[in-house]
Scaffold this motif. Sequence first.
Motif, PDB file in Angstrom:
ATOM      1  N   PRO A 197       0.832  -1.217   0.000  1.00 22.46           N
ATOM      2  CA  PRO A 197       0.000   0.000   0.000  1.00 22.46           C
ATOM      3  C   PRO A 197       0.860   1.258   0.000  1.00 22.46           C
ATOM      4  CG  PRO A 197       0.008  -1.024   2.167  1.00 22.46           C
ATOM      5  CD  PRO A 197       0.776  -1.938   1.267  1.00 22.46           C
ATOM      6  N   PRO A 242      -7.410  -6.732   5.340  1.00 25.29           N
ATOM      7  CA  PRO A 242      -6.884  -5.393   5.612  1.00 25.29           C
ATOM      8  C   PRO A 242      -7.914  -4.308   5.310  1.00 25.29           C
ATOM      9  CG  PRO A 242      -5.920  -6.269   3.608  1.00 25.29           C
ATOM     10  CD  PRO A 242      -6.731  -7.376   4.220  1.00 25.29           C
ATOM     11  N   ARG A 245      -6.107  -1.255   1.559  1.00 22.33           N
ATOM     12  CA  ARG A 245      -5.552  -2.200   0.584  1.00 22.33           C
ATOM     13  C   ARG A 245      -5.568  -1.606  -0.811  1.00 22.33           C
ATOM     14  NH1 ARG A 245     -10.439  -6.523   1.427  1.00 22.33           N
ATOM     15  NH2 ARG A 245     -12.155  -5.076   1.192  1.00 22.33           N
ATOM     16  N   HIS A 249      -5.141  -5.970  -4.515  1.00 22.45           N
ATOM     17  CA  HIS A 249      -5.549  -6.897  -3.456  1.00 22.45           C
ATOM     18  C   HIS A 249      -6.900  -7.534  -3.793  1.00 22.45           C
ATOM     19  CE1 HIS A 249      -5.366  -8.246   0.819  1.00 22.45           C
ATOM     20  NE2 HIS A 249      -6.664  -8.318   0.661  1.00 22.45           N
ATOM     21  N   TYR A 521      -1.842  -3.019   9.119  1.00 19.60           N
ATOM     22  CA  TYR A 521      -1.970  -4.454   8.810  1.00 19.60           C
ATOM     23  C   TYR A 521      -0.602  -5.104   8.982  1.00 19.60           C
ATOM     24  CZ  TYR A 521      -3.879  -8.545   6.329  1.00 19.60           C
ATOM     25  OH  TYR A 521      -4.338  -9.800   5.985  1.00 19.60           O
TER      26      TYR A 521
END
Length: 658
Positions: A197, A242, A245, A249, A521
């Motif tokens: 990210p 998460p 994201r 993802h 995360y």
Amino acid sequence: MRTTSVRKLLPEAWGFLCPVHTPDGTPCGLLNHLAAACRVVTSTPPTVHLPKLLVSLGMTPLGAPTVAVGDTGSSSVSVLLDGRVVGEVSQAQAAEIAIKLRTLKALGKEKVPSTLEIGLVPVLTGGQYPGLFLMSGPARMVRPVLNLSTNTTEMIGSFEQVYMDIAVVPEEAIKDATTHMELDEKAMLSAIAQLTPYSDFNQSPRNMYQCQMGKQTMGTPAHSLPYRMDHKLYKLQTPQVPMVRPYAHDHLKIDNYPHGTNAVICVISYTGYDMEDAMILNKASYERGFAHASVYKTELIDLQSISKDRGGANLQFGVLPGDNTAKTGLEGNGFPPIGAYLQEGDAFYSYVDLDAGVSKVSYYKSIEPAYLEQIKLLGDESGEGRLQRVFLKLRVNRNPIIGDKFASRHGQKGICSQKWPVENMPFTESGMVPDIIFNPHGYPSRMTIGMMIETMAGKSAALHGLCHDATPFTFSEDNSAVDYFGRLLKKAGYNYYGNERMYSGVTGREFEADIFFGVVYYQRLRHMVSDKFQVRTTGPIDIVTHQPVKGRKRAGGIRFGEMERDSLLAHGSSFLLQDRLLNCSDRSLSRLCKKCGSLLSPMLVRGPSTGTTESSSRWRCQVCSDGGQIEIITVPYVFRYLVAELAAMNIRVELSTC
């Protein structure tokens, strides 16, 4: 391996090889990964009709009169299809034919293959051999770009890309010059690199580290665990999705295989246990199941390999009826019950020797206890219906302990240094207690601003019930990420910068400084101290040197090297140095002749039997023929070996004693 030229990313590699996903260190730039959008051509499309199409576009076929230089004002260049010359065109015509052919390819007309590579090499001094090169064969990399003239997606190859004008963003496009544009700014990244990210906010080596650590997580390895018998599998028991994201993802459906946990972190130097890369874990979070995990191991029991004769025909799994199985804990089939808790020395399985008529029990040898998860019976290859091979699947609980490795998705790796009692953890005005204490010194040198933004984004996502898009290159100077998430935090009644007033869990007093507090995360990695710790008192030694053997699996010792020796010398710890390198290594007693200084000459000479209890044997020097000057000294055994080796080369070693 020290050269750098082969490691560089060349222009033709843009969009095909990921500039981020490569290891750091020796294989950097040599071990590369494909970009997520890159595809490999695996088939050969029909190209029989292409020469006829090229002739209709203006190419002069082979055998026809060549283009005269005076007619066009330029020399002709060859047209090659998959390495075979099919005709000639003038330089001016070559550019026109390439444009027309590319348009037909982008529109899917005239049966021009979508993976056809159209490489027009112009006449340049010192450049490549000029010509119009068309390639359609397999084993080529192609990637999609936007053709601005047709407004369609076109697949281009690495050879033609060098001679094309492709803009990354619309602002870069030049009128009448730019022909193509990237479909996405992140198209250059590999699938794993796209999972980081806000990677555009991080220092590039940190993104490289995350690409490596993303493949080392304890996550969800498979959905078919009951049917798999892998040698070793790592599974996170309580994974989460998460809240922050990137697009990749969801696009890659990573939520089907989650690999981390949303952790509340506070950035504070709270104790001495969070120095360097260490991090403190909230003990209450751990007890609630934070980052609990298991390792699945499989043991193959093969009776054919156990039996040295008859190919295992004389052996079968089980216990004889007369044997006492109550003590061993085994069932009648020779195995423990499913779910049995196995410790070192417990009965693991048993088999019957039909020739001898006895049961033989094998015991669990690992020092780490495990649960018997599953028993899988394997078919007999001989076709006689005998059960000869069995898989025993074991589950080893691996909940976090001191020394286990964690990491955020920004290359910020840390070791759990303590499981801190919750009553001593710092807490916010609202009573929030962090799961992880992260040391603030991890930010300045690493420059992982993406993790700071994720902390704010995760906090705002939890407050507003959102799921933020963390795709790189979405924010700009005009629309900054800090301002966007700061306004969301302020809207929820929190500090614009993500800071909070916190109180000491030990004294209850308010901290003078505001503490950066949010949600990140976190990934638990498969590097665990249970797999790596190495300790021994005594154990196996080398036959030649009498020093401890190396290797954790062989119960060997840890090497105390020259640098460690220098450290003890600098500290003045001479006796500790003697203990490590002599007493705990290869200390031996040796006899030395003080007269000639030899370690090798003293020999035990046996005298005549006197009939008394006292021995008449005594040590004498074979060189001096004297037994009165033999002295016992303490030396490393490897030194005695060295003296013997030197003597074999006619080099004499003399020792003098005080």
